[in-house]
Enzyme design. Structure first.
Site, PDB file in Angstrom:
ATOM      1  N   ILE A 161     -62.104  12.960 117.259  1.00 32.88           N
ATOM      2  CA  ILE A 161     -62.621  14.279 117.191  1.00 32.88           C
ATOM      3  C   ILE A 161     -63.870  14.185 117.839  1.00 32.88           C
ATOM      4  CG2 ILE A 161     -63.580  16.218 115.773  1.00 32.88           C
ATOM      5  CD1 ILE A 161     -61.586  15.468 113.618  1.00 32.88           C
ATOM      6  N   PRO A 162     -63.787  14.939 119.145  1.00 27.75           N
ATOM      7  CA  PRO A 162     -65.009  14.281 120.059  1.00 27.75           C
ATOM      8  C   PRO A 162     -66.380  14.724 119.993  1.00 27.75           C
ATOM      9  CG  PRO A 162     -63.630  16.005 121.116  1.00 27.75           C
ATOM     10  CD  PRO A 162     -62.870  15.663 119.572  1.00 27.75           C
ATOM     11  N   CYS A 163     -67.150  14.250 119.072  1.00 26.75           N
ATOM     12  CA  CYS A 163     -68.481  14.718 118.733  1.00 26.75           C
ATOM     13  C   CYS A 163     -69.318  14.369 119.926  1.00 26.75           C
ATOM     14  CB  CYS A 163     -69.015  14.412 117.251  1.00 26.75           C
ATOM     15  SG  CYS A 163     -68.821  12.516 117.144  1.00 26.75           S
ATOM     16  N   HIS A 164     -68.861  13.453 120.815  1.00 24.24           N
ATOM     17  CA  HIS A 164     -69.694  13.006 121.980  1.00 24.24           C
ATOM     18  C   HIS A 164     -70.338  14.287 122.913  1.00 24.24           C
ATOM     19  CE1 HIS A 164     -65.642  12.197 123.357  1.00 24.24           C
ATOM     20  NE2 HIS A 164     -65.991  12.601 124.604  1.00 24.24           N
ATOM     21  N   ARG A 165     -69.183  15.356 122.829  1.00 27.44           N
ATOM     22  CA  ARG A 165     -69.511  16.519 123.528  1.00 27.44           C
ATOM     23  C   ARG A 165     -70.539  17.362 123.080  1.00 27.44           C
ATOM     24  NH1 ARG A 165     -62.835  17.282 123.724  1.00 27.44           N
ATOM     25  NH2 ARG A 165     -62.607  15.365 124.762  1.00 27.44           N
TER      26      ARG A 165
END
Length: 199
Positions: A161-165
């Site tokens: 779940i791409p929280c780096h975005r």
């Protein structure tokens, strides 16, 4: 030598062949990935409960305690059940896929984290970016940008779940569980492969 005098008489189980691992509720492995050392954990139904940064053994222990408390104390370091998530994560980090193609399980997340992570997954696609404030607004908490940042900082399913975005509105990359270099690597990866991966 008669069976009664054999030195291994009565010893079980049969020592021939590889050891048989007992059944477990959660299998995990710790892998060195392109963005750092991560703990990957999978339930016995195949759902992934953690793709979490674990830079040292203390961090591994903290994640295992959380898993044991939220899912089951029957947690075993057993690589084979994690093969699917390991391959999918590797494909994503190599730019061959635009997502970590597994079924996530948010059992380790709080109710607020589930709102935030669900809103993130639904709204921000591969190569896209948003801000903490915009994500807070999206999940109906317009004054909770700081709380959104805290929720993302303890995301149990990093990269999956791409929280780096999610970035600060003021610029820079902001915080990230894997550190700023890992976040920059992921953002650059997506920027370089956007449109080239299979959707």
């Amino acid at each position: 030598m008669t069976p009664a005098t054999h030195p291994f008489a009565g010893v079980g189980p049969d020592l021939a062949g590889p050891p048989r691992l007992p059944p477990t509720d959660v299998s995990y492995v710790v892998d060195d990935t392109a963005v750092g050392r991560m703990l990957l954990a999978v339930r016995d139904n195949g759902r992934v409960v953690a793709t979490a940064y674990a830079p040292d053994d203390d961090a591994v222990d903290r994640w295992l305690v959380r898993i044991a408390g939220a899912v089951s104390p029957r947690v075993l370091r057993h690589p084979r059940p994690t093969d699917a998530v390991r391959r999918s994560l590797e494909d994503f980090l190599a730019g061959r896929a635009d997502r970590v193609d597994v079924e996530p399980d948010l059992v380790l997340a709080t109710a607020f984290q589930r709102e935030v992570l669900g809103g993130l997954a639904a709204a921000v696609g591969y190569g896209d970016r948003t801000t903490y404030a915009a994500l807070a607004d999206r999940v109906g908490r317009p004054r909770a940008a700081r709380a959104v940042g805290t929720a993302l900082g303890t995301n149990p399913l990093c990269v999956t779940i791409p929280c780096h975005r999610v970035l600060p509105a003021a610029g820079g990359v902001g915080g990230y569980a894997g550190g700023p270099a890992a976040k920059e690597h992921l953002l650059a990866l997506e920027a370089g492969h956007r449109g080239a991966t299979s959707r």
